[in-house]
Design a protein around this motif. Structure first.
Motif, PDB file in Angstrom:
ATOM      1  N   ARG A   1       8.728  11.026  60.380  1.00 63.01           N
ATOM      2  CA  ARG A   1       7.583  11.606  61.079  1.00 63.01           C
ATOM      3  C   ARG A   1       6.958  12.781  60.348  1.00 63.01           C
ATOM      4  N   GLN A   2       7.750  13.552  59.622  1.00 68.55           N
ATOM      5  CA  GLN A   2       7.217  14.676  58.849  1.00 68.55           C
ATOM      6  C   GLN A   2       7.348  14.447  57.344  1.00 68.55           C
ATOM      7  N   HIS A   3       7.656  13.233  56.967  1.00 71.04           N
ATOM      8  CA  HIS A   3       7.865  12.901  55.556  1.00 71.04           C
ATOM      9  C   HIS A   3       6.526  12.633  54.885  1.00 71.04           C
ATOM     10  N   GLN A   4       6.342  13.140  53.687  1.00 65.61           N
ATOM     11  CA  GLN A   4       5.106  12.940  52.936  1.00 65.61           C
ATOM     12  C   GLN A   4       5.358  11.987  51.776  1.00 65.61           C
ATOM     13  N   ASP A   5       4.719  10.831  51.859  1.00 62.04           N
ATOM     14  CA  ASP A   5       4.828   9.855  50.772  1.00 62.04           C
ATOM     15  C   ASP A   5       3.833   8.729  51.017  1.00 62.04           C
ATOM     16  N   PHE A   6       3.584   7.950  49.987  1.00 59.02           N
ATOM     17  CA  PHE A   6       2.718   6.793  50.131  1.00 59.02           C
ATOM     18  C   PHE A   6       3.407   5.715  50.961  1.00 59.02           C
ATOM     19  N   HIS A   7       2.612   4.864  51.597  1.00 56.98           N
ATOM     20  CA  HIS A   7       3.146   3.784  52.427  1.00 56.98           C
ATOM     21  C   HIS A   7       4.169   2.949  51.653  1.00 56.98           C
ATOM     22  N   GLU A   8       3.798   2.583  50.425  1.00 62.84           N
ATOM     23  CA  GLU A   8       4.637   1.707  49.622  1.00 62.84           C
ATOM     24  C   GLU A   8       6.012   2.324  49.368  1.00 62.84           C
ATOM     25  N   HIS A   9       6.026   3.628  49.086  1.00 66.08           N
ATOM     26  CA  HIS A   9       7.293   4.280  48.771  1.00 66.08           C
ATOM     27  C   HIS A   9       8.134   4.508  50.012  1.00 66.08           C
ATOM     28  N   CYS A  10       7.506   4.685  51.172  1.00 69.46           N
ATOM     29  CA  CYS A  10       8.271   4.798  52.417  1.00 69.46           C
ATOM     30  C   CYS A  10       9.050   3.513  52.666  1.00 69.46           C
ATOM     31  N   VAL A  11       8.404   2.370  52.458  1.00 70.08           N
ATOM     32  CA  VAL A  11       9.081   1.088  52.660  1.00 70.08           C
ATOM     33  C   VAL A  11      10.231   0.926  51.667  1.00 70.08           C
ATOM     34  N   GLU A  12      10.031   1.316  50.429  1.00 73.60           N
ATOM     35  CA  GLU A  12      11.094   1.212  49.438  1.00 73.60           C
ATOM     36  C   GLU A  12      12.239   2.171  49.756  1.00 73.60           C
ATOM     37  N   HIS A  13      11.919   3.325  50.312  1.00 76.84           N
ATOM     38  CA  HIS A  13      12.935   4.288  50.744  1.00 76.84           C
ATOM     39  C   HIS A  13      13.793   3.673  51.852  1.00 76.84           C
ATOM     40  N   ILE A  14      13.139   3.088  52.858  1.00 78.73           N
ATOM     41  CA  ILE A  14      13.865   2.440  53.951  1.00 78.73           C
ATOM     42  C   ILE A  14      14.733   1.311  53.423  1.00 78.73           C
ATOM     43  N   PHE A  15      14.168   0.487  52.550  1.00 79.97           N
ATOM     44  CA  PHE A  15      14.907  -0.645  51.991  1.00 79.97           C
ATOM     45  C   PHE A  15      16.168  -0.171  51.262  1.00 79.97           C
ATOM     46  N   THR A  16      16.028   0.802  50.377  1.00 73.00           N
ATOM     47  CA  THR A  16      17.185   1.237  49.583  1.00 73.00           C
ATOM     48  C   THR A  16      18.233   1.917  50.452  1.00 73.00           C
ATOM     49  N   ASP A  17      17.831   2.687  51.450  1.00 79.30           N
ATOM     50  CA  ASP A  17      18.804   3.320  52.354  1.00 79.30           C
ATOM     51  C   ASP A  17      19.583   2.268  53.140  1.00 79.30           C
ATOM     52  N   LEU A  18      18.886   1.259  53.650  1.00 75.64           N
ATOM     53  CA  LEU A  18      19.572   0.211  54.414  1.00 75.64           C
ATOM     54  C   LEU A  18      20.503  -0.601  53.522  1.00 75.64           C
ATOM     55  N   MET A  19      20.084  -0.908  52.310  1.00 73.32           N
ATOM     56  CA  MET A  19      20.944  -1.656  51.409  1.00 73.32           C
ATOM     57  C   MET A  19      22.201  -0.862  51.065  1.00 73.32           C
ATOM     58  N   HIS A  20      22.053   0.426  50.863  1.00 77.83           N
ATOM     59  CA  HIS A  20      23.201   1.254  50.459  1.00 77.83           C
ATOM     60  C   HIS A  20      24.168   1.498  51.619  1.00 77.83           C
ATOM     61  N   HIS A  21      23.637   1.788  52.804  1.00 77.12           N
ATOM     62  CA  HIS A  21      24.498   2.202  53.913  1.00 77.12           C
ATOM     63  C   HIS A  21      24.935   1.053  54.816  1.00 77.12           C
ATOM     64  N   ALA A  22      24.147  -0.031  54.886  1.00 79.45           N
ATOM     65  CA  ALA A  22      24.511  -1.160  55.735  1.00 79.45           C
ATOM     66  C   ALA A  22      25.026  -2.351  54.931  1.00 79.45           C
ATOM     67  N   GLN A  23      24.633  -2.440  53.666  1.00 78.74           N
ATOM     68  CA  GLN A  23      25.055  -3.485  52.748  1.00 78.74           C
ATOM     69  C   GLN A  23      24.872  -4.893  53.332  1.00 78.74           C
ATOM     70  N   PRO A  24      23.670  -5.197  53.813  1.00 74.78           N
ATOM     71  CA  PRO A  24      23.423  -6.561  54.299  1.00 74.78           C
ATOM     72  C   PRO A  24      23.356  -7.544  53.134  1.00 74.78           C
ATOM     73  N   SER A  25      23.642  -8.797  53.418  1.00 77.14           N
ATOM     74  CA  SER A  25      23.500  -9.824  52.387  1.00 77.14           C
ATOM     75  C   SER A  25      22.051 -10.245  52.231  1.00 77.14           C
ATOM     76  N   GLU A  26      21.261 -10.068  53.280  1.00 76.08           N
ATOM     77  CA  GLU A  26      19.829 -10.349  53.240  1.00 76.08           C
ATOM     78  C   GLU A  26      19.096  -9.239  53.975  1.00 76.08           C
ATOM     79  N   LEU A  27      17.940  -8.844  53.441  1.00 71.64           N
ATOM     80  CA  LEU A  27      17.178  -7.760  54.070  1.00 71.64           C
ATOM     81  C   LEU A  27      15.702  -7.907  53.744  1.00 71.64           C
ATOM     82  N   LEU A  28      14.891  -7.732  54.765  1.00 69.02           N
ATOM     83  CA  LEU A  28      13.437  -7.649  54.593  1.00 69.02           C
ATOM     84  C   LEU A  28      12.936  -6.465  55.414  1.00 69.02           C
TER      85      LEU A  28
END
Length: 277
Positions: A217-244
């Motif tokens: 909510r207070q994070h400053q970044d481009f839309h594209e990088h926010c999605v990549e941030h979410i993706f990498t955090d979920l991959m690292h902390h949840a380690q799903p076999s598939e993720l979108l």
């Protein structure tokens, strides 16, 4: 097209800009993706995802060969492995440079757009033009289960992967929230959006996931990088076999941006737009 340095110092975003009265592809302002990916551990040439940045432009117009205005809605699909993204205000100014320019037909408009955008992005860009009342533009709803009714306390409005937790149960599910908000890294203006997460793996604890998403909510970044941030955090902390991860941001200046990133092998999401877009 002349490419500019990988900096926002000379970008039109946040500056007073005159609207062009003649076609000008030099208005497009490419920005390298590398600098914002490096802190996430994303290495160019070895991306952990596939994906696209899907744009809709609702203010597209040009003149036909007899000088009559034509209006349309455009859908652009920019590949995530392109070297550059394109700064949104420069994209808007570029599209407005078509307003008083004559083109023989729609194919000439599409070919011109595709050539210019590919030159800025450094990779082919898909271009589709729709009539403004086309059925393909009818609003749709995100699939899956909405997290927004969860009754939670929230005290953290910056992204923190510490909120992410999983159980031993393995599931395949789709979750979404309309509570995504980030802020432009240049102007500080709010960027409102909805986010969908489809995954297969250890079950995400939903309250923690919603707190994590609200943390932008207070994070400053481009839309594209926010999605990549979410993706990498979920991959690292949840380690799903598939993720979108898909975010559909509300339009600003006649443009909406909907980036998605997925583990290789997953089918891309169908192009669509939400009612709020």
């Amino acid at each position: 097209m002349s490419h500019r340095p990988d900096t926002l110092a000379h970008a039109p975003l946040g500056r007073e800009s005159a609207y062009p009265d003649a076609y000008d592809p030099g208005l497009l302002y490419p920005i390298s993706r590398t600098a914002n990916r490096a802190p996430l551990g994303i290495v160019e040439g070895s991306l952990p995802f596939v994906g696209e940045d899907e744009w809709h432009a609702f203010e597209v117009s040009w003149l036909n060969g007899r000088g009559k205005p034509i209006v349309a809605v455009a859908r652009f699909r920019l590949p995530a492995d392109s070297p550059n993204l394109i700064e949104s205000k420069s994209w808007k100014l570029y599209l407005n440079s078509f307003n008083q320019t004559r083109f023989a037909d729609r194919d000439e408009v599409i070919n011109t757009l595709a050539q210019d955008l590919a030159g800025a992005a450094g990779a082919p860009v898909s271009v589709t033009l729709f009539d403004v009342d086309a059925e393909a533009l009818a609003p749709k709803c995100l699939p899956g289960e909405c997290l927004d009714a969860l009754d939670i306390d929230v005290n953290d409005y910056t992204p923190s992967a510490e909120h992410l937790a999983v159980s031993a149960q393995v599931v395949e599910e789709t979750l979404y929230s309309h509570l995504l908000k980030s802020n432009c890294p240049v102007t500080g203006q709010p960027d409102w959006g909805s986010v969908m997460i489809r995954y297969k793996g250890p079950k995400l604890e939903r309250e923690g996931l919603l707190r994590y998403l609200i943390g932008y909510r207070q994070h400053q970044d481009f839309h594209e990088h926010c999605v990549e941030h979410i993706f990498t955090d979920l991959m690292h902390h949840a380690q799903p076999s598939e993720l979108l991860v898909l975010a559909r941001y509300v339009r600003r200046g006649g443009l909406d941006i909907s980036p998605w990133r997925a583990t290789p092998g997953l089918a891309p999401p169908s192009p669509q737009r939400l009612a709020r877009q």
